[in-house]
Scaffold this motif. Sequence first.
Motif, short mmCIF file in Angstrom:
data_model
loop_
_atom_site.label_atom_id
_atom_site.label_comp_id
_atom_site.label_asym_id
_atom_site.label_seq_id
_atom_site.Cartn_x
_atom_site.Cartn_y
_atom_site.Cartn_z
N PRO A 32 0.85 -1.05 -0.08
CA PRO A 32 0.03 0.13 -0.03
C PRO A 32 0.82 1.28 -0.11
O PRO A 32 0.89 2.18 1.12
CB PRO A 32 -0.76 -0.15 1.20
N LEU A 33 1.68 1.49 -1.07
CA LEU A 33 2.55 2.58 -1.16
C LEU A 33 1.67 3.54 -2.04
O LEU A 33 1.03 3.22 -3.08
CB LEU A 33 3.86 2.31 -1.69
N ARG A 34 1.78 4.92 -1.79
CA ARG A 34 0.97 5.85 -2.33
C ARG A 34 1.48 6.47 -3.79
O ARG A 34 0.95 7.26 -4.28
CB ARG A 34 0.96 7.08 -1.20
N LYS A 35 2.44 5.94 -4.03
CA LYS A 35 3.20 6.35 -5.38
C LYS A 35 3.68 5.01 -6.15
O LYS A 35 4.16 3.87 -5.41
CB LYS A 35 4.65 7.17 -5.27
N PRO A 36 3.63 4.86 -7.40
CA PRO A 36 4.01 3.76 -8.25
C PRO A 36 5.52 3.28 -8.10
O PRO A 36 6.22 4.26 -8.14
CB PRO A 36 3.52 3.70 -9.76
N SER A 37 5.83 2.22 -7.99
CA SER A 37 7.36 1.75 -7.93
C SER A 37 7.64 1.06 -9.39
O SER A 37 6.62 0.28 -9.75
CB SER A 37 7.34 0.63 -6.92
N PHE A 38 8.91 1.29 -9.94
CA PHE A 38 9.09 0.90 -11.23
C PHE A 38 10.30 -0.08 -11.04
O PHE A 38 11.52 0.32 -10.75
CB PHE A 38 9.19 1.97 -12.16
N LEU A 39 10.29 -1.48 -10.97
CA LEU A 39 11.43 -2.23 -10.98
C LEU A 39 11.70 -3.14 -12.08
O LEU A 39 12.14 -4.32 -11.90
CB LEU A 39 10.94 -3.29 -9.40
N SER A 40 11.42 -2.84 -13.34
CA SER A 40 11.64 -3.61 -14.27
C SER A 40 12.97 -3.72 -15.24
O SER A 40 13.10 -4.36 -15.93
CB SER A 40 10.61 -3.32 -15.38
N SER A 41 13.80 -2.73 -14.60
CA SER A 41 15.25 -2.74 -15.24
C SER A 41 15.96 -3.88 -15.09
O SER A 41 15.98 -4.45 -13.99
CB SER A 41 16.12 -1.40 -14.86
N ALA A 42 16.75 -4.13 -16.16
CA ALA A 42 17.63 -5.50 -16.07
C ALA A 42 18.50 -5.41 -14.85
O ALA A 42 19.17 -6.14 -14.33
CB ALA A 42 18.32 -5.98 -17.63
N GLU A 43 19.13 -3.85 -14.76
CA GLU A 43 20.09 -3.77 -13.97
C GLU A 43 19.70 -3.78 -12.57
O GLU A 43 20.43 -4.56 -11.54
CB GLU A 43 20.71 -2.10 -13.98
N LEU A 44 18.50 -3.49 -12.13
CA LEU A 44 17.85 -3.62 -10.86
C LEU A 44 17.58 -5.09 -10.50
O LEU A 44 17.70 -5.68 -9.37
CB LEU A 44 16.60 -3.01 -10.67
N GLN A 45 17.04 -6.07 -11.66
CA GLN A 45 17.00 -7.28 -11.44
C GLN A 45 18.07 -7.94 -11.02
O GLN A 45 18.19 -8.65 -10.07
CB GLN A 45 16.70 -7.92 -12.65
N ARG A 46 19.44 -7.61 -11.68
CA ARG A 46 20.78 -8.24 -11.31
C ARG A 46 21.01 -8.13 -9.87
O ARG A 46 21.67 -8.93 -9.22
CB ARG A 46 21.84 -7.76 -12.48
N TRP A 47 20.85 -6.69 -9.62
CA TRP A 47 21.26 -6.08 -8.15
C TRP A 47 20.43 -7.07 -7.11
O TRP A 47 20.87 -7.26 -6.15
CB TRP A 47 20.89 -4.76 -8.07
N ILE A 48 19.08 -7.24 -7.46
CA ILE A 48 18.19 -7.87 -6.45
C ILE A 48 18.82 -9.46 -6.34
O ILE A 48 18.69 -9.96 -5.09
CB ILE A 48 16.54 -7.88 -6.77
N LEU A 49 19.03 -9.79 -7.40
CA LEU A 49 19.49 -11.34 -7.38
C LEU A 49 20.77 -11.62 -6.78
O LEU A 49 21.02 -12.49 -6.17
CB LEU A 49 19.55 -12.04 -8.72
N ALA A 50 21.70 -10.52 -7.03
CA ALA A 50 23.03 -10.72 -6.12
C ALA A 50 22.67 -10.28 -4.76
O ALA A 50 23.54 -11.21 -4.05
CB ALA A 50 23.78 -9.50 -6.77
N ARG A 51 21.76 -9.45 -4.41
CA ARG A 51 21.94 -9.28 -2.78
C ARG A 51 20.84 -10.74 -2.23
O ARG A 51 21.23 -10.95 -1.00
CB ARG A 51 20.73 -8.25 -2.60
N THR A 52 20.17 -11.13 -2.99
CA THR A 52 19.15 -12.11 -2.22
C THR A 52 19.58 -13.82 -2.56
O THR A 52 19.11 -14.65 -1.82
CB THR A 52 17.75 -12.16 -2.84
#
Length: 300
Positions: free
Chosen positions: A229-249
Amino acid sequence: MSDLSHLPLDLQEIAAADNAQRIAFIRGQWWIGYPQAQASLDLLGAAIENEPGRVRPQCFLVLGPTNNGKSMIIEKLRRDHTPPVLPGRDEENIPVVVVQMLTDPGVARFYQHLLEILGSPVRRTARKHDLEALALSILKRVGARILIIDELHNLLAGTVPAQREFLNLLRFLGNELRIPIVGAGTKDAYLAIRTDSQLENRFHPIILPVWVEGDELNRLLQSFVATFPLRKPSFLSSAELQRWILARTGGTIGEIAALLRSAAVAAVESEEEAINQRSLRLMKYQGPAERRRLTEKLLV
């Protein structure tokens, strides 16, 4: 109040609540019906409906790394198939019976643990034959239609004779109860089952691999974002962000969920109201590699 049109109607009301309520909601969310999980649920649900009563019911192995959604799928299956308690009915109906494999894989200890879960604890000194008879009787009485053994890889903690005895138990239970048996665990669960060619043929594998960069991961991230329930939209579709999330998790869904929830909480507390670079920097999340490094540093 920001425009909340990016949220479903049911979440818009929650998004309008105070921060404490929204953070509690974010931390309480856990089930996301991504395609692989839904396919697993559909397969197991069909087994509950169609397999009981057959001479050799189809059995399953739900396999994947630790923290990659196995227990969530099992719990979702159990909740979806738990019938309501009817007034005046003394006998409980438990179609989905879930038991965790103990680190001591002895058959007698397994029966004792199973009976405790079924609400019929017994003496530690009870004979294995009596435990078996009582467990079978209760499983039939409560209308068990599927038996799920979580953390099945713990089987390998026992001696080779103990492992063989437990594998024989799995075959016996399937034949005697005529219901599907489901084992859930890491690849070691498969390695244990593979030592018995008859069981290997009977157990159908359901694989839950780690996540990799691509469209499926993008859909997963968007599914999570859609529940916050965040009041602004989030944009998480970039390949760079995906790679960062995978590396962290490490690519497991449990860690991905923990990271995104932590980022969503940071978005509320910082008033960013979206998962973005700032809320990701502010989140209180440590991935598996970070936790390992910290632990090793403290142990030096």
